[in-house]
Design a protein around this motif. Structure first.
Motif, PDB file in Angstrom:
ATOM      1  N   ASP A 252       0.811  -1.211   0.000  1.00  0.00           N
ATOM      2  CA  ASP A 252       0.000   0.000   0.000  1.00  0.00           C
ATOM      3  C   ASP A 252       0.845   1.263   0.000  1.00  0.00           C
ATOM      4  O   ASP A 252       1.441   1.624   1.021  1.00  0.00           O
ATOM      5  CB  ASP A 252      -0.917   0.031   1.231  1.00  0.00           C
ATOM      6  CG  ASP A 252      -2.006  -1.029   1.162  1.00  0.00           C
ATOM      7  OD1 ASP A 252      -2.126  -1.675   0.107  1.00  0.00           O
ATOM      8  OD2 ASP A 252      -2.726  -1.192   2.160  1.00  0.00           O
ATOM      9  N   HIS A 257      -3.818   4.804  -0.838  1.00  0.00           N
ATOM     10  CA  HIS A 257      -4.412   4.077   0.284  1.00  0.00           C
ATOM     11  C   HIS A 257      -4.492   4.898   1.563  1.00  0.00           C
ATOM     12  O   HIS A 257      -4.707   4.326   2.629  1.00  0.00           O
ATOM     13  CB  HIS A 257      -3.588   2.805   0.560  1.00  0.00           C
ATOM     14  CG  HIS A 257      -3.525   1.859  -0.597  1.00  0.00           C
ATOM     15  ND1 HIS A 257      -4.486   0.898  -0.842  1.00  0.00           N
ATOM     16  CD2 HIS A 257      -2.614   1.740  -1.592  1.00  0.00           C
ATOM     17  CE1 HIS A 257      -4.159   0.224  -1.931  1.00  0.00           C
ATOM     18  NE2 HIS A 257      -3.029   0.717  -2.404  1.00  0.00           N
ATOM     19  N   SER A 258      -4.349   6.224   1.509  1.00  0.00           N
ATOM     20  CA  SER A 258      -4.230   7.005   2.739  1.00  0.00           C
ATOM     21  C   SER A 258      -5.490   7.784   3.118  1.00  0.00           C
ATOM     22  O   SER A 258      -5.667   8.126   4.281  1.00  0.00           O
ATOM     23  CB  SER A 258      -3.050   7.973   2.624  1.00  0.00           C
ATOM     24  OG  SER A 258      -3.235   8.847   1.529  1.00  0.00           O
ATOM     25  N   GLN A 262     -10.260   5.907   0.478  1.00  0.00           N
ATOM     26  CA  GLN A 262      -9.424   4.798   0.020  1.00  0.00           C
ATOM     27  C   GLN A 262      -9.358   3.681   1.056  1.00  0.00           C
ATOM     28  O   GLN A 262      -9.387   2.498   0.696  1.00  0.00           O
ATOM     29  CB  GLN A 262      -8.010   5.327  -0.289  1.00  0.00           C
ATOM     30  CG  GLN A 262      -7.968   6.213  -1.525  1.00  0.00           C
ATOM     31  CD  GLN A 262      -6.686   7.010  -1.632  1.00  0.00           C
ATOM     32  OE1 GLN A 262      -6.006   7.250  -0.626  1.00  0.00           O
ATOM     33  NE2 GLN A 262      -6.345   7.446  -2.841  1.00  0.00           N
ATOM     34  N   ARG A 263      -9.304   4.041   2.335  1.00  0.00           N
ATOM     35  CA  ARG A 263      -9.293   3.016   3.374  1.00  0.00           C
ATOM     36  C   ARG A 263     -10.613   2.256   3.404  1.00  0.00           C
ATOM     37  O   ARG A 263     -10.637   1.033   3.578  1.00  0.00           O
ATOM     38  CB  ARG A 263      -8.995   3.649   4.737  1.00  0.00           C
ATOM     39  CG  ARG A 263      -7.547   4.101   4.888  1.00  0.00           C
ATOM     40  CD  ARG A 263      -7.219   4.412   6.328  1.00  0.00           C
ATOM     41  NE  ARG A 263      -7.937   5.583   6.822  1.00  0.00           N
ATOM     42  CZ  ARG A 263      -7.482   6.827   6.727  1.00  0.00           C
ATOM     43  NH1 ARG A 263      -6.318   7.068   6.133  1.00  0.00           N
ATOM     44  NH2 ARG A 263      -8.172   7.836   7.211  1.00  0.00           N
ATOM     45  N   GLN A 264     -11.722   2.981   3.232  1.00  0.00           N
ATOM     46  CA  GLN A 264     -13.030   2.321   3.182  1.00  0.00           C
ATOM     47  C   GLN A 264     -13.105   1.378   1.981  1.00  0.00           C
ATOM     48  O   GLN A 264     -13.636   0.261   2.075  1.00  0.00           O
ATOM     49  CB  GLN A 264     -14.132   3.369   3.106  1.00  0.00           C
ATOM     50  CG  GLN A 264     -15.545   2.776   3.103  1.00  0.00           C
ATOM     51  CD  GLN A 264     -16.612   3.857   3.052  1.00  0.00           C
ATOM     52  OE1 GLN A 264     -16.330   5.004   2.728  1.00  0.00           O
ATOM     53  NE2 GLN A 264     -17.834   3.489   3.360  1.00  0.00           N
ATOM     54  N   ASP A 266     -10.579  -0.159   0.595  1.00  0.00           N
ATOM     55  CA  ASP A 266      -9.737  -1.320   0.885  1.00  0.00           C
ATOM     56  C   ASP A 266     -10.446  -2.306   1.815  1.00  0.00           C
ATOM     57  O   ASP A 266     -10.358  -3.525   1.636  1.00  0.00           O
ATOM     58  CB  ASP A 266      -8.415  -0.879   1.518  1.00  0.00           C
ATOM     59  CG  ASP A 266      -7.511  -0.164   0.524  1.00  0.00           C
ATOM     60  OD1 ASP A 266      -7.727  -0.316  -0.691  1.00  0.00           O
ATOM     61  OD2 ASP A 266      -6.597   0.552   0.981  1.00  0.00           O
ATOM     62  N   THR A 284       2.522  -1.462   4.462  1.00  0.00           N
ATOM     63  CA  THR A 284       2.571  -0.055   4.095  1.00  0.00           C
ATOM     64  C   THR A 284       3.885   0.294   3.402  1.00  0.00           C
ATOM     65  O   THR A 284       4.838  -0.491   3.388  1.00  0.00           O
ATOM     66  CB  THR A 284       2.433   0.844   5.343  1.00  0.00           C
ATOM     67  OG1 THR A 284       3.605   0.695   6.154  1.00  0.00           O
ATOM     68  CG2 THR A 284       1.199   0.461   6.153  1.00  0.00           C
ATOM     69  N   ARG A 322      -3.865  -6.217   9.397  1.00  0.00           N
ATOM     70  CA  ARG A 322      -3.099  -4.971   9.419  1.00  0.00           C
ATOM     71  C   ARG A 322      -2.222  -4.943  10.649  1.00  0.00           C
ATOM     72  O   ARG A 322      -2.438  -5.676  11.592  1.00  0.00           O
ATOM     73  CB  ARG A 322      -4.046  -3.757   9.436  1.00  0.00           C
ATOM     74  CG  ARG A 322      -4.946  -3.673   8.192  1.00  0.00           C
ATOM     75  CD  ARG A 322      -5.881  -2.482   8.298  1.00  0.00           C
ATOM     76  NE  ARG A 322      -6.790  -2.449   7.180  1.00  0.00           N
ATOM     77  CZ  ARG A 322      -6.559  -1.818   6.068  1.00  0.00           C
ATOM     78  NH1 ARG A 322      -5.425  -1.166   5.913  1.00  0.00           N
ATOM     79  NH2 ARG A 322      -7.442  -1.809   5.087  1.00  0.00           N
TER      80      ARG A 322
END
Length: 323
Positions: A252, A257-258, A262-264, A266, A284, A322
């Motif tokens: 990522d 992805h930040s 974008q997190r939602q 993913d 990351t 994660r």
């Protein structure tokens, strides 16, 4: 590459300085005179309302530091056969985000312009073809990458190649062909390595780094790069995939992805893949670049655990892992 340059027309009572302020471009002295009169043109220059950037290349003082105006002045000064090149062309094509302080030009080898330090001229003997973006003449995207790659900071070189390919501005084959016909360019081997990585499927510097520097040992040789799966009618691309354990490894980068959206995205993606028994391990940018051994250890342990469980299709769905 000669193009007609329309001369702005002053409205009744309009001052030259005010009109030029609406034109972030360069003018010859003869154009300024034709626009108004020799007296008014020289008065505007004496007052500093119009400044000379290069011999017979004048711009409004408002735009004297503008990239567009300086690039136009460099082209006007270098002659009709000149074209923007290198980082200047990369910026105009939208392949880098910030305008360079130095303007790169290419000209036929018979031309011999010599400018100040902020203009860098390369004379070439090979066939030079150029296009237009707005008012600026510049080399093709492929040639801009080949000639500009080695002039960029090292941490941004890969992004240029992958952005151009991801946006379909070029292809690895076209880039390789352009590189082959240019006899001299800076960082040639590095550029060729990036082109070859893109041809193998890498779509970012982080993916290339992960493949070449982190997961490049024999124990990870079974990982399939750039694997694609279709779930519920949606197509997903997986950076690295272990088919035997149905494990996806995602690298990522911050650019994609930040943000909260974008997190939602993913999380949703990981849930959909988990519904098919595919576990997602996300690493990351900092993980990949600063602690590669930790990344190898995590993926190694996850694969080992997955191998000891029941067959992959019978596993219960597991959410993304994660840090």
């Amino acid at each position: 590459m000669t193009h007609l340059r329309p001369i702005p027309v002053l409205q009744p009572g309009e001052a030259m300085a005010a009109r030029l302020a609406r034109e972030p471009r360069a003018f010859r002295l003869a154009e300024l005179v034709a626009m108004s009169s020799e007296r008014r043109a020289r008065t505007a220059i004496e007052r500093g309302e119009v400044v000379r950037l290069l011999p017979d290349a004048y711009v409004s003082s408002l735009h004297a530091d503008s990239f567009v105006a300086r690039a136009d002045a460099a082209l006007l000064w270098a002659g009709a056969n000149a074209a923007l090149s290198g980082a200047a062309a990369l910026f105009v094509w939208g392949l880098i985000d910030a305008p360079p302080s130095q303007i790169d030009l290419v000209v036929p080898h018979t031309d011999r312009p010599r400018g100040p330090e902020w203009v860098r001229v390369r004379r070439v003997t090979w066939n030079l073809t150029a296009g237009r973006v707005g008012s600026l003449t510049l080399v093709s995207r492929d040639l801009a990458i080949v000639l500009g790659f080695g002039t960029l900071p090292r941490d941004s070189r890969g992004r240029v190649v992958y952005r151009a390919i991801a946006t379909r501005a070029t292809t690895p084959d076209r880039l390789a062909a352009t590189l082959a016909r240019v006899p001299r360019c800076r960082s040639r081997r590095e550029l060729l390595a990036r082109i070859e990585a893109a041809a193998r499927g890498a779509e970012s510097h982080l993916e290339e780094h992960g493949a070449r520097r982190v997961f490049n040992t024999r124990e990870f040789g079974q990982l399939v790069r750039q694997h694609r799966v279709r779930v519920r009618g949606e197509l997903f691309r997986i950076d690295m995939y272990d088919a035997a354990t149905m494990t996806a490894v995602e690298l990522d980068g911050a650019a994609y992805h930040s943000t909260p959206y974008q997190r939602q995205r993913d999380v949703r993606r990981d849930a959909i893949l988990a519904s098919m028994g595919i576990l997602t391990v996300r690493l990351t940018y900092a993980d990949i670049t600063e602690r590669p051994q930790w990344c190898r250890s995590v993926v190694r342990d996850v694969l080992a655990v997955r191998r000891t469980t029941d067959s992959a299709p019978q596993r219960s769905a597991i959410g993304g892992m994660r840090r």
